[in-house]
Design an enzyme around this catalytic site. Structure first.
Site, short mmCIF file in Angstrom:
data_model
loop_
_atom_site.label_atom_id
_atom_site.label_comp_id
_atom_site.label_asym_id
_atom_site.label_seq_id
_atom_site.Cartn_x
_atom_site.Cartn_y
_atom_site.Cartn_z
N SER A 1 1.18 9.43 -6.36
CA SER A 1 2.20 8.41 -6.09
C SER A 1 3.09 8.24 -7.31
CB SER A 1 1.46 7.10 -5.81
OG SER A 1 2.33 6.01 -5.91
N LYS B 1 -5.07 6.86 -8.82
CA LYS B 1 -4.23 8.06 -8.66
C LYS B 1 -4.07 8.76 -10.02
CE LYS B 1 -3.30 7.65 -4.29
NZ LYS B 1 -3.82 8.61 -3.33
N TYR C 1 -5.44 0.66 -7.62
CA TYR C 1 -4.99 1.72 -6.72
C TYR C 1 -4.20 2.77 -7.53
CZ TYR C 1 -1.46 4.09 -3.96
OH TYR C 1 -0.62 5.05 -3.47
C1 UD1 Z 1 4.12 -0.06 -3.52
C2 UD1 Z 1 3.09 0.15 -4.58
C3 UD1 Z 1 2.92 1.62 -4.82
C4 UD1 Z 1 2.58 2.34 -3.52
C5 UD1 Z 1 3.69 2.07 -2.51
C6 UD1 Z 1 3.34 2.66 -1.16
C7 UD1 Z 1 3.24 -1.83 -6.06
C8 UD1 Z 1 3.54 -2.32 -7.43
N1 UD1 Z 1 3.45 -0.54 -5.82
O1 UD1 Z 1 5.36 0.38 -4.03
O2 UD1 Z 1 1.86 1.79 -5.74
O3 UD1 Z 1 2.47 3.71 -3.75
O4 UD1 Z 1 3.81 0.66 -2.35
O5 UD1 Z 1 4.48 2.74 -0.39
O6 UD1 Z 1 2.85 -2.58 -5.21
N2 UD1 Z 1 9.68 -6.17 -1.16
C9 UD1 Z 1 10.19 -7.39 -0.78
N3 UD1 Z 1 9.53 -8.09 0.18
C10 UD1 Z 1 8.39 -7.65 0.79
C11 UD1 Z 1 7.87 -6.39 0.39
C12 UD1 Z 1 8.53 -5.68 -0.59
O7 UD1 Z 1 11.23 -7.84 -1.31
O8 UD1 Z 1 7.83 -8.35 1.65
C13 UD1 Z 1 10.38 -5.37 -2.19
C14 UD1 Z 1 9.57 -5.10 -3.43
O9 UD1 Z 1 9.73 -6.12 -4.37
C15 UD1 Z 1 10.18 -3.75 -3.88
C16 UD1 Z 1 10.57 -3.07 -2.58
O10 UD1 Z 1 10.66 -4.12 -1.61
O11 UD1 Z 1 11.34 -3.97 -4.65
C17 UD1 Z 1 9.56 -2.06 -2.11
O12 UD1 Z 1 8.27 -2.65 -2.06
P1 UD1 Z 1 7.01 -1.92 -1.40
O13 UD1 Z 1 7.37 -1.40 -0.06
O14 UD1 Z 1 5.85 -2.85 -1.49
O15 UD1 Z 1 6.79 -0.64 -2.32
P2 UD1 Z 1 6.61 -0.54 -3.92
O16 UD1 Z 1 6.35 -1.85 -4.52
O17 UD1 Z 1 7.76 0.26 -4.45
#
Ligand code: UD1
Length: 335
Positions: A124, A153, A149
């Site tokens: 990842s 990795k 997690y």
């Molecule tokens: C997360 C994990 C990463 C994992 C990946 C799987 C963390 C720190 N990282 O990545 O290890 O491999 O998921 O896809 O958790 N967001 C919102 N509202 C929400 C959900 C997300 O604003 O309800 C934003 C987050 O702040 C971020 C973006 O959307 O900026 C993407 O979030 P997310 O889909 O959870 O992925 P990552 O955080 O990039």
């Protein structure tokens, strides 16, 4: 010769199995349905009109795993088994380290015993921690993961490097996924997180479907074009195809341990995603701005050139495809 797919009923494992079968490959799946359902296996058959062998086992169960290697001629292993919920990993570090790391070790030991030495590992972009530079290349420093997690990795990557150093007859591909989204265009397989989703796209589709009230946008004060977090979203079918290309690379003569970013090279913000989803589907996504989520970084997107040059792979699907395919899947499972 068959390809062993661990976690083949899961989100990325199922899509990769479809691509393997479409390529005419023989597939053996193992899965313990810890985070997937048996129906997925029927859906894979429905999509591909092809069959495969299946064992319901836990990859930590050495005896049963050995039986799989006894009964089949395995050429290579793709490892999708493992736990993947970031928040849960903080609460249950031992479960995560045991399942992800010990599972990988048991699998690698079994492979060694049966002289199967081609291994493709689902890593990842999280291994880059707070990235040194953007876009992220494979040479960027790894480390500084913020949860068990991600650390699992990172550790497995290190184990694989050490393994290759000790025995250069192994052939290993480490694939660092950016943010996988979307679903197969048939709408038959996709991502089905248990409970309330943590990741952005599954959350967006559930708000649009009326299953959740509104999206919380985690922070709008990042140093990005609109203040919300930027990520490299990649269609799961593109990602699956990257595995086929990696397998082909391992099948060529030259041995080695290879690391590839699998991303599109383009970053979209949370609000870009909301807008793209609304445009692609015609559905409204209610949202509110909330505080930052601990552990999140501002910007993360890949430089995917190495995979293009060495594997001949690059993402083909558009953001519109990602949104429409995610939406089609949730509508099918709602019925
Ligand atoms: C997360 C994990 C990463 C994992 C990946 C799987 C963390 C720190 N990282 O990545 O290890 O491999 O998921 O896809 O958790 N967001 C919102 N509202 C929400 C959900 C997300 O604003 O309800 C934003 C987050 O702040 C971020 C973006 O959307 O900026 C993407 O979030 P997310 O889909 O959870 O992925 P990552 O955080 O990039």
């Amino acid at each position: 010769m068959a390809i062993l797919v661990t976690g083949g009923a899961g989100y990325i494992g199922s899509h990769t199995t479809v691509e393997l079968l479409n390529e005419g490959r023989e597939v053996v799946i193992i899965d313990n349905f810890a985070n997937s359902k048996p129906e997925v296996l029927d859906k894979i058959k429905e999509i591909t009109k092809k069959d495969f062998k299946f064992y319901q086992i836990d990859y930590l169960d050495k005896e049963k795993l050995e039986k799989v290697f006894e009964e089949n001629k395995i050429e290579a292993v793709m490892n999708f088994a493992g736990y993947k919920a970031v928040g849960e990993s903080v609460k249950k570090p031992l479960e995560y380290y045991e399942n992800n790391i010990s599972g990988a070790i048991v699998l690698l030991q079994t492979m060694q015993k049966y002289n199967v030495k081609k291994f493709i590992f689902s890593s990842s972009a999280t291994v880059y921690g707070e990235p040194e530079t953007i876009p992220i290349t494979e040479n960027c420093k790894t480390g500084g993961t913020t949860n068990p997690y991600g650390t699992s990795k990172l550790f497995i990557e290190q184990i694989l490097q050490d393994l290759y150093k000790s025995d250069s007859t192994w052939d290993i591909a480490i694939l660092r996924y950016f943010n996988p989204v979307g679903a197969h265009k048939s709408g038959l397989i996709g991502e089905e997180p248990q409970g309330i989703p943590n990741n952005l796209m599954p959350y967006i589709v559930r708000v649009a479907a009326g299953q959740l009230e509104q999206l919380s946008v985690f922070g709008n004060d990042y140093d990005t074009h609109d203040g919300t977090g930027v990520r490299d979203y990649i269609h799961v079918v593109d990602l699956a195809k990257g595995h086929i290309k990696a397998l082909e690379k391992l099948e060529k003569e030259e041995k080695g341990i290879f690391v590839y970013n699998l991303g599109t090279g383009v970053g979209y913000s949370v609000l870009d995603m909301v807008k793209a989803f609304e445009e692609a589907t015609g559905e409204k996504v209610k949202y509110k701005i909330d505080c930052r989520r601990p552990g999140d970084i501002a910007i993360c997107y890949s430089n995917p050139k190495k995979a293009k040059q060495e594997l001949g792979w690059e993402a083909q699907k558009t953001l519109k495809d990602m949104c429409q395919d995610s939406w089609r899947y949730i509508q099918k499972i709602k019925k």
